[in-house]
Design an enzyme around this catalytic site. Structure first.
Site, short mmCIF file in Angstrom:
data_model
loop_
_atom_site.label_atom_id
_atom_site.label_comp_id
_atom_site.label_asym_id
_atom_site.label_seq_id
_atom_site.Cartn_x
_atom_site.Cartn_y
_atom_site.Cartn_z
N HIS A 16 -9.45 58.41 25.66
CA HIS A 16 -9.88 59.70 26.18
C HIS A 16 -10.13 59.60 27.70
O HIS A 16 -9.72 60.47 28.46
CB HIS A 16 -11.20 60.15 25.54
CG HIS A 16 -11.14 60.41 24.06
ND1 HIS A 16 -12.01 59.84 23.17
CD2 HIS A 16 -10.31 61.20 23.32
CE1 HIS A 16 -11.75 60.27 21.93
NE2 HIS A 16 -10.71 61.08 22.00
N LYS A 40 -16.97 70.16 10.22
CA LYS A 40 -16.47 68.79 10.29
C LYS A 40 -17.65 67.82 10.29
O LYS A 40 -18.69 68.09 10.88
CB LYS A 40 -15.66 68.64 11.59
CG LYS A 40 -14.51 67.66 11.48
CD LYS A 40 -13.55 67.82 12.64
CE LYS A 40 -12.83 66.53 12.93
NZ LYS A 40 -11.89 66.66 14.05
N ARG A 89 -0.50 60.06 21.44
CA ARG A 89 -0.37 58.61 21.33
C ARG A 89 0.97 58.23 20.73
O ARG A 89 1.85 57.74 21.38
CB ARG A 89 -1.51 58.03 20.47
CG ARG A 89 -2.82 57.95 21.20
CD ARG A 89 -3.97 57.84 20.25
NE ARG A 89 -4.10 59.08 19.48
CZ ARG A 89 -5.09 59.35 18.67
NH1 ARG A 89 -6.04 58.48 18.48
NH2 ARG A 89 -5.15 60.50 18.04
N SER A 127 -11.04 57.11 17.99
CA SER A 127 -12.48 57.09 17.70
C SER A 127 -12.72 56.53 16.31
O SER A 127 -13.68 55.78 16.09
CB SER A 127 -13.05 58.51 17.77
OG SER A 127 -12.88 59.06 19.05
P1 ADP Z 1 -9.76 66.03 17.81
O1 ADP Z 1 -10.71 65.97 16.66
O2 ADP Z 1 -9.68 67.38 18.47
O3 ADP Z 1 -8.39 65.45 17.55
P2 ADP Z 1 -10.32 63.67 19.39
O4 ADP Z 1 -11.58 63.39 20.13
O5 ADP Z 1 -9.95 62.74 18.29
O6 ADP Z 1 -10.48 65.16 18.91
O7 ADP Z 1 -9.09 63.73 20.41
C1 ADP Z 1 -9.03 64.65 21.44
C2 ADP Z 1 -7.66 64.56 22.10
O8 ADP Z 1 -7.48 63.28 22.69
C3 ADP Z 1 -6.47 64.73 21.16
O9 ADP Z 1 -5.44 65.42 21.83
C4 ADP Z 1 -6.06 63.31 20.85
O10 ADP Z 1 -4.69 63.22 20.48
C5 ADP Z 1 -6.32 62.66 22.20
N1 ADP Z 1 -6.55 61.21 22.11
C6 ADP Z 1 -7.36 60.56 21.26
N2 ADP Z 1 -7.29 59.22 21.44
C7 ADP Z 1 -6.38 59.03 22.45
C8 ADP Z 1 -5.84 57.87 23.09
N3 ADP Z 1 -6.19 56.65 22.73
N4 ADP Z 1 -4.93 58.07 24.08
C9 ADP Z 1 -4.55 59.31 24.41
N5 ADP Z 1 -5.01 60.44 23.84
C10 ADP Z 1 -5.91 60.31 22.87
#
Ligand code: ADP
Length: 157
Positions: A16, A40, A89, A127
């Site tokens: 992130h 959620k 990703r 995460s």
């Molecule tokens: P959500 O529950 O909305 O998917 P996340 O916090 O898991 O929320 O992810 C938010 C955004 O960040 C999403 O677009 C996800 O694909 C992206 N994201 C998560 N991890 C990574 C990473 N390691 N590299 C790039 N983008 C990421």
């Protein structure tokens, strides 16, 4: 131009943070929207997630963290934000992200979704993997900053 990067950030990871620092260079102002989605189940409360994001991005001047309960598109329209940033990703992210982007486009064609490709160093990082590692006391140093690793360990202590 203003952009918004929404997510759960449960917790925020280096993946992130990479997207955030790159998007912050592309736009005059970047909002990070921490989802307050009651349907959620999260490990961290929305307040905890918000504070962890805030601490992680304190060095970035044009970035602001907000907590959002409703639709991101509505927040964006109200605040003259024209771009929604998401991270991609691997191929398996694509379908889910496409659905979200299309839904948001149906809600408003004034907001454009922009995808940033994950850096190869972070393409395996999520995460949920960070939470899983923390549960089994694994090494978190490649996943999250130290202050987040400490919070994760506290949760599973
Ligand atoms: P959500 O529950 O909305 O998917 P996340 O916090 O898991 O929320 O992810 C938010 C955004 O960040 C999403 O677009 C996800 O694909 C992206 N994201 C998560 N991890 C990574 C990473 N390691 N590299 C790039 N983008 C990421």
């Amino acid at each position: 131009m203003k952009a918004i990067y929404p997510g759960s950030f449960d917790p925020i990871t280096y993946g992130h943070l990479d997207i955030i620092s790159r998007a912050a260079k592309m736009y005059d102002k970047l909002y990070i929207a921490v989802a307050k989605n009651i349907s959620k189940q999260y490990l961290f409360s929305s307040r905890e997630r918000f504070l962890m994001v805030k601490k992680s991005i304190a060095h970035l001047e044009n970035v602001e963290v907000v907590e959002i309960e409703g639709l991101i598109v509505e927040y964006a329209l109200r605040n003259n934000i024209e771009v929604m940033v998401r991270g991609l990703r691997v191929v398996s992210d694509f379908e889910h992200e496409l659905q979200i982007a299309i839904t948001n486009r149906v809600l408003s064609d004034k907001i454009e979704t922009v995808f940033l490709m994950s850096d190869h160093k972070h393409s395996f990082l999520s995460s949920s993997q960070a939470r899983e590692l923390a549960k089994f006391n694994g090494d978190l140093s490649l996943f999250v900053p130290d202050h987040i690793a400490r919070e994760l360990r506290k949760k599973y202590a």
